[in-house]
Design a protein around this motif. Sequence first.
Motif, PDB file in Angstrom:
ATOM      1  N   LEU A   4       0.869  -1.179   0.000  1.00 11.01           N
ATOM      2  CA  LEU A   4       0.000   0.000   0.000  1.00 11.01           C
ATOM      3  C   LEU A   4       0.905   1.228   0.000  1.00 11.01           C
ATOM      4  O   LEU A   4       1.255   1.769   1.043  1.00 11.01           O
ATOM      5  N   ALA A 255       3.140  -7.638  11.605  1.00  9.96           N
ATOM      6  CA  ALA A 255       1.956  -8.234  10.994  1.00  9.96           C
ATOM      7  C   ALA A 255       1.392  -9.370  11.846  1.00  9.96           C
ATOM      8  O   ALA A 255       0.606 -10.175  11.368  1.00  9.96           O
TER       9      ALA A 255
ATOM     10  N   GLU B  55      -9.707  -8.404  16.455  1.00 11.15           N
ATOM     11  CA  GLU B  55      -9.035  -7.693  17.535  1.00 11.15           C
ATOM     12  C   GLU B  55      -8.297  -6.455  17.009  1.00 11.15           C
ATOM     13  O   GLU B  55      -7.701  -6.537  15.950  1.00 11.15           O
ATOM     14  N   ILE B 186      -4.964  -6.608   0.017  1.00  8.20           N
ATOM     15  CA  ILE B 186      -3.960  -7.099  -0.938  1.00  8.20           C
ATOM     16  C   ILE B 186      -3.508  -8.522  -0.595  1.00  8.20           C
ATOM     17  O   ILE B 186      -2.961  -9.208  -1.445  1.00  8.20           O
ATOM     18  N   TYR B 187      -3.750  -8.944   0.656  1.00  5.12           N
ATOM     19  CA  TYR B 187      -3.482 -10.335   1.047  1.00  5.12           C
ATOM     20  C   TYR B 187      -4.628 -10.822   1.931  1.00  5.12           C
ATOM     21  O   TYR B 187      -5.119 -10.065   2.773  1.00  5.12           O
ATOM     22  N   LEU B 190      -5.312 -15.893   7.067  1.00  2.26           N
ATOM     23  CA  LEU B 190      -5.195 -17.336   7.294  1.00  2.26           C
ATOM     24  C   LEU B 190      -5.998 -17.642   8.554  1.00  2.26           C
ATOM     25  O   LEU B 190      -5.711 -17.109   9.627  1.00  2.26           O
ATOM     26  N   GLY B 254      -5.311  -5.739  10.042  1.00  2.00           N
ATOM     27  CA  GLY B 254      -4.690  -6.653  11.012  1.00  2.00           C
ATOM     28  C   GLY B 254      -3.202  -6.837  10.785  1.00  2.00           C
ATOM     29  O   GLY B 254      -2.434  -6.844  11.738  1.00  2.00           O
ATOM     30  N   ALA B 255      -2.787  -7.008   9.534  1.00  2.00           N
ATOM     31  CA  ALA B 255      -1.362  -7.231   9.248  1.00  2.00           C
ATOM     32  C   ALA B 255      -0.794  -6.128   8.364  1.00  2.00           C
ATOM     33  O   ALA B 255       0.269  -6.292   7.775  1.00  2.00           O
ATOM     34  N   THR B 256      -1.493  -5.026   8.263  1.00  2.00           N
ATOM     35  CA  THR B 256      -0.993  -3.882   7.501  1.00  2.00           C
ATOM     36  C   THR B 256      -0.019  -3.105   8.379  1.00  2.00           C
ATOM     37  O   THR B 256      -0.400  -2.666   9.463  1.00  2.00           O
ATOM     38  N   PRO B 257       1.240  -2.946   7.965  1.00  2.00           N
ATOM     39  CA  PRO B 257       2.174  -2.229   8.837  1.00  2.00           C
ATOM     40  C   PRO B 257       1.748  -0.772   9.039  1.00  2.00           C
ATOM     41  O   PRO B 257       1.114  -0.169   8.162  1.00  2.00           O
ATOM     42  N   ASP B 258       2.117  -0.213  10.185  1.00  2.00           N
ATOM     43  CA  ASP B 258       1.827   1.188  10.486  1.00  2.00           C
ATOM     44  C   ASP B 258       2.381   2.119   9.405  1.00  2.00           C
ATOM     45  O   ASP B 258       1.801   3.166   9.122  1.00  2.00           O
ATOM     46  N   GLU B 260       2.520   1.655   6.207  1.00  3.27           N
ATOM     47  CA  GLU B 260       1.612   1.738   5.064  1.00  3.27           C
ATOM     48  C   GLU B 260       0.306   2.443   5.426  1.00  3.27           C
ATOM     49  O   GLU B 260      -0.252   3.175   4.604  1.00  3.27           O
ATOM     50  N   LEU B 291      -8.084 -10.897  11.342  1.00  2.00           N
ATOM     51  CA  LEU B 291      -6.878 -11.690  11.617  1.00  2.00           C
ATOM     52  C   LEU B 291      -5.656 -11.024  10.987  1.00  2.00           C
ATOM     53  O   LEU B 291      -5.379  -9.874  11.299  1.00  2.00           O
ATOM     54  N   ASP B 292      -4.985 -11.743  10.074  1.00  2.00           N
ATOM     55  CA  ASP B 292      -3.761 -11.184   9.474  1.00  2.00           C
ATOM     56  C   ASP B 292      -3.979 -10.783   8.019  1.00  2.00           C
ATOM     57  O   ASP B 292      -3.071 -10.893   7.197  1.00  2.00           O
ATOM     58  N   GLN B 294      -4.070  -8.223   5.016  1.00  2.00           N
ATOM     59  CA  GLN B 294      -3.406  -6.941   4.722  1.00  2.00           C
ATOM     60  C   GLN B 294      -4.318  -6.114   3.837  1.00  2.00           C
ATOM     61  O   GLN B 294      -4.723  -6.561   2.759  1.00  2.00           O
ATOM     62  N   PHE B 296      -7.002  -2.233   4.111  1.00  2.00           N
ATOM     63  CA  PHE B 296      -7.541  -1.183   4.984  1.00  2.00           C
ATOM     64  C   PHE B 296      -8.956  -0.855   4.562  1.00  2.00           C
ATOM     65  O   PHE B 296      -9.400  -1.232   3.472  1.00  2.00           O
TER      66      PHE B 296
END
Lengths: 321, 321
Positions: A4, A255, B55, B186-187, B190, B254-258, B260, B291-292, B294, B296
């Motif tokens: 992103l 992640a 969460e 984008i992902y 699981l 959930g798994a998107t880094p800060d 991004e 969950l994980d 990716q 937003f």
Amino acid sequence: MKKLMNEKTQFVADMLKGIKIMDNSVDVISDNVIVRSKLKTKGVALVSGGGSGHEPAHAGFVADGMLDAAVCGEVFTSPTPDKILDAIKHVATEEGVLLIIKNYAGDVMNFEMAQEMAEMEGISCQSVIVRDDISIDNEQDRRGVAGTVLVHKYAGYLSDNGYNLADIKEKVEAFIEKVKTIGMAIYPCLVPTTGQYGFDLEDDQMEIGIGIHGERGIYQEKIEPIPGIIKRLMNELEKEISEKSLIVMINGMGATPDSELAIVANYFNEYVNEKGFDIKKYFVGNYMTALDMQGFSITLVPYDQEYLDAFNAPTVSKYFK
Amino acid sequence: MKKLMNEKTQFVADMLKGIKIMDNSVDVISDNVIVRSKLKTKGVALVSGGGSGHEPAHAGFVADGMLDAAVCGEVFTSPTPDKILDAIKHVATEEGVLLIIKNYAGDVMNFEMAQEMAEMEGISCQSVIVRDDISIDNEQDRRGVAGTVLVHKYAGYLSDNGYNLADIKEKVEAFIEKVKTIGMAIYPCLVPTTGQYGFDLEDDQMEIGIGIHGERGIYQEKIEPIPGIIKRLMNELEKEISEKSLIVMINGMGATPDSELAIVANYFNEYVNEKGFDIKKYFVGNYMTALDMQGFSITLVPYDQEYLDAFNAPTVSKYFK
């Protein structure tokens, strides 16, 4: 590569502009430097930083009670001395500036060069080097990882309580000696500037002893249920720390979902209860990450009432929680 | 499957025990119910929940100023009516209980059944259904997604300000009509209970209009730089909202880094500045995840001073920031 983002060359500059939009208490004074909007006028100023990709570190900890400036290099790349000097000059007070450096060759070289340049300009400037990653045997080669965030908080507390530069340096260095971390990952990070994963990992494997720059761990092993992973990491940490009364940080690598960090906390707590440890405080969340790596690290600090007071002292950073 | 967990059947129970270790202001009263340790004695009590996997929602919002209880079903699975009833009975006050339900068939059925059971036991109980996901055309079928967290906050504010149950329900329902969200990924995630990914997605594709249960989006498209993605999502949101003065939530999946999420915030801000919007407040972070996954979502609320006051009112939740 799926990320992103817009142009990869603008990744860090775009990120810093976004941080300013999210948080009006900071200013971006260049593509690489983030500072408090309301500068401190007394007390030692604190500057940290390094490569980007570790968010919320370090920019998220630029806040009352913690850092005065963060120098944010390109992803996993040390900032240049001139950028570090910009940050030092912008936030310096009469009491001086302390640089908090993670132990990576590039960071140490560039921050120490900036320190010399600042001193030549008449700014009283000292530095400390964080080496909390016990996965490296040789203590001088140990990397600075999640424990660095606790160093930011402790140093911020000392500054706010009026300690002078020499005393802060001495107390922080004594603290750094006691902070021990080890990390693991189940999935590597995808680096936006290269389009490459930090490492390859088989579908049933985990990495033990990872750093925070996408590098391999010390060894690979078949993935285990979380109680086994915790036992494996604690076996290493217990070689370093003999105290039974501890402060603990369980740090997500970027992640890792909150659900899994909570599960880690649960089994960590079971483990320490069985072994007779007394945990005075838990930090659980993302503090020092490696982009979108999945995994976690455990940081232990022997309990000391001053440290606990420092960690419990207020900060406006919403990431230190 | 690689996950940081122990037995998959204990995923949610282990997670809730971990949340208690991280946050001493809540109690776990069963494998599926989390409540404030210090119960409210006056004011309407608020209960929300649904499947786990989102969460920090919903357990992280059990806090002064927001929810009184969260009922946490198994991953992506509605909690049963008896668990919801346990939560209602535990936190009910004389002023009654409001259930905040996300619009999914299982949640609506089970929460409404619990509502009837509570009423039969003499507890005054009402409910509202959140339907903020505009990726579904038919408004009655729209899912409850990230906007639900803003509903928790607004309802908590109304309760703390002494509104009665009927008034809170009316005001919250009017609010819900105005909250609009759309998401992308984008992902996929699981899912720990099945070991399967929510969907398959080619290496150059993104999903637009995702829900928060790992389900496919409304359509797939070749991934674009972030400005194009924002334009695409805003085109849909602008069909729903004509106001130019807005409150905005950019929610990580959930798994998107800060890093991004900050880049998303930067280009969102560029877009709205060019189009003449006036953004009164930004929320950027992980609030309602999958969950994980990716990706937003963007949530828009037309500006209203009461809403802004509600969002700015204190809460001890460290996840509402």
